[in-house]
Design an enzyme around this catalytic site. Structure first.
Site, PDB file in Angstrom:
ATOM      1  N   ARG A  56       0.851  -1.178   0.000  1.00 28.65           N
ATOM      2  CA  ARG A  56       0.000   0.000   0.000  1.00 28.65           C
ATOM      3  C   ARG A  56       0.891   1.233   0.000  1.00 28.65           C
ATOM      4  NH1 ARG A  56       2.407   1.921   3.653  1.00 28.65           N
ATOM      5  NH2 ARG A  56       0.919   3.588   3.738  1.00 28.65           N
ATOM      6  N   GLY A  57       0.261   2.383  -0.201  1.00 25.45           N
ATOM      7  CA  GLY A  57       1.025   3.605  -0.405  1.00 25.45           C
ATOM      8  C   GLY A  57       1.070   3.896  -1.893  1.00 25.45           C
ATOM      9  N   ALA A  58       0.659   5.097  -2.292  1.00 25.04           N
ATOM     10  CA  ALA A  58       0.468   5.403  -3.711  1.00 25.04           C
ATOM     11  C   ALA A  58       1.680   5.082  -4.589  1.00 25.04           C
ATOM     12  CB  ALA A  58       0.051   6.866  -3.870  1.00 25.04           C
ATOM     13  N   ARG A  96      -7.338  -0.619  -7.225  1.00 31.57           N
ATOM     14  CA  ARG A  96      -7.651   0.402  -6.220  1.00 31.57           C
ATOM     15  C   ARG A  96      -7.872   1.713  -6.954  1.00 31.57           C
ATOM     16  NH1 ARG A  96      -4.607   0.690  -0.610  1.00 31.57           N
ATOM     17  NH2 ARG A  96      -6.613   1.642  -0.122  1.00 31.57           N
ATOM     18  N   GLN A 146      -2.118   1.943  10.219  1.00 26.38           N
ATOM     19  CA  GLN A 146      -0.855   2.075   9.489  1.00 26.38           C
ATOM     20  C   GLN A 146       0.159   2.940  10.247  1.00 26.38           C
ATOM     21  OE1 GLN A 146      -3.939   2.467   8.133  1.00 26.38           O
ATOM     22  NE2 GLN A 146      -3.970   1.936   5.962  1.00 26.38           N
ATOM     23  N   ASP A 154      -2.423  10.603  -1.898  1.00 29.89           N
ATOM     24  CA  ASP A 154      -2.738   9.570  -2.878  1.00 29.89           C
ATOM     25  C   ASP A 154      -3.176  10.160  -4.213  1.00 29.89           C
ATOM     26  OD1 ASP A 154      -2.929   6.586  -1.612  1.00 29.89           O
ATOM     27  OD2 ASP A 154      -3.203   8.128  -0.105  1.00 29.89           O
ATOM     28  N   ASN A 173      -6.018  11.908   0.775  1.00 24.59           N
ATOM     29  CA  ASN A 173      -5.065  11.134   1.571  1.00 24.59           C
ATOM     30  C   ASN A 173      -5.878  10.266   2.537  1.00 24.59           C
ATOM     31  OD1 ASN A 173      -2.241  10.562   2.194  1.00 24.59           O
ATOM     32  ND2 ASN A 173      -2.659  11.501   4.182  1.00 24.59           N
ATOM     33  N   LYS A 174      -5.183   9.483   3.320  1.00 29.90           N
ATOM     34  CA  LYS A 174      -5.837   8.546   4.236  1.00 29.90           C
ATOM     35  C   LYS A 174      -6.910   9.240   5.072  1.00 29.90           C
ATOM     36  CE  LYS A 174      -5.227   5.029   4.361  1.00 29.90           C
ATOM     37  NZ  LYS A 174      -6.003   3.992   3.609  1.00 29.90           N
TER      38      LYS A 174
END
Length: 345
Positions: free
Chosen positions: A41-43, A86, A193, A234, A244-245
């Site tokens: 995960r993570g763009a 995603r 996270q 993201d 973002n998250k």
């Protein structure tokens, strides 16, 4: 992550910090599953993984004896499946578009040449992300004062990129310069996270840090323990709105109220000039299980309705600056962000 013997090995982030285990991907479908299940995960990391997923699709097609035309049709179909894994992180589509452009430029190559060329392009994306992260760190560290107390959210470190980090890369760079920073780490519900990944990275690097619950952030700001907020992204739209998250927007609102600078750190590949504002960003909604369960233990009444968006959007008006590999964009807007790409070209 690492690439060896035409196999992609992904550190399974779901198991951290208690277990370090790599997941071996030997097919494009393996990569898609790893992305959907948040093994990776993570763009930026998602984008790199998708690029290698297309390489694996090419290798499989070559081994199956596809000719050049069949191979190209197969790869464009695989790219579409990867894009759908995603929806919010733009780096996924960006990396695949770059791979597709390479394919279009080499349409007359034979199947093995295509496979080798795509492998080299994926590696170039990986290396460029690492270099861009270091540049983001260098530019961003100039905004970090000595003894800064930094609040961060989710994980925008080595685990979310090729290996250095965006927001955490800025912190890492400041630490390497000898600045005595201290990081407050939001736990980042529902998948934690911050508690599992960012805290793990900071401990590994020896950077002083304190873990807090998400609902503690406002109080920590109110008692003047935070000098700046620093997060990743993201997707950034043309006007500077940033996805973002989930929970990032609330931090930006609280930082604005308390007069605390709010910084976004992200590479140009995260900026999507095709989207005018945050209203156009597709926000991924994930399983209710992530909210109703912790470590497979149910914490909510059975059958309880759940709303679980993975991201939120922070308006550009609440962002002090966006830190990129091309420099720092203060008070971001359409003209300033477009100028970054003019400079790049």
């Amino acid at each position: 992550m690492y690439w060896e013997g035409r196999r992609l090995y992904l550190l399974d982030q779901r198991l951290l910090p208690h277990k370090i285990e790599y997941r071996c991907c030997i097919s494009c479908d393996d990569v898609i599953a790893a992305i959907k299940e948040m093994c990776v995960r993570g763009a930026p990391a998602i984008g790199i993984s998708a690029a290698y997923g297309l390489v694996l699709a090419a290798c499989k097609a070559v081994s199956d004896g596809h000719n050049s035309r069949q191979l190209q049709q197969h790869l464009f179909a695989a790219s579409l499946k990867l894009r759908q894994s995603r929806p919010t992180a733009v780096n996924l589509a960006w990396a695949l578009e770059r791979m597709e452009q390479w394919l279009e430029r080499h349409i007359d190559a034979n199947p093995e040449e295509i496979c080798i060329g795509l492998e080299r392009e994926a590696y170039a994306i990986f290396e460029e992300d690492l270099e861009n992260n270091r540049l983001i760190g260098a530019y961003g560290s100039e905004l970090v004062p000595e003894k800064a107390r930094i609040l961060t959210h989710c994980n925008a470190g080595a685990l979310a990129t090729a290996g250095y980090g965006t927001a955490i890369g800025v912190i890492r760079a400041a630490h390497e310069q000898g600045k005595k920073v201290h990081v407050y780490v939001d736990e980042t519900r529902p998948l934690l996270q911050g508690a599992r990944l960012t805290a793990f990275e900071l401990c590994e690097e020896g950077i002083p840090a304190t873990l807090i619950t998400d609902n503690c952030a406002g109080y920590v700001m109110s008692i003047e323990k935070i000098d700046l907020v620093l997060v990743g992204a993201d997707r950034i739209t043309r006007n500077g709105d940033t996805a973002n998250k989930i929970g990032t927007y609330a931090l930006a609102v609280m930082a604005h109220y308390h007069g605390i600078p709010f910084y976004i750190a992200a590479p140009l590949s995260t900026i999507d000039l095709s989207i005018a504002s945050g209203k156009e960003i597709v926000i991924e909604e994930r399983s209710s299980y992530e909210v109703t369960h912790i470590v497979d233990r149910c914490i909510a009444p059975e059958g309880m309705a759940v709303f679980n968006p993975a991201f939120d959007v922070t308006p550009a008006a609440l962002i002090t600056a966006i830190i990129t590999e091309r420099g720092v964009v203060h008070s971001p807007d359409r003209h300033k962000l477009e100028k970054l790409f003019d400079y790049q070209n």
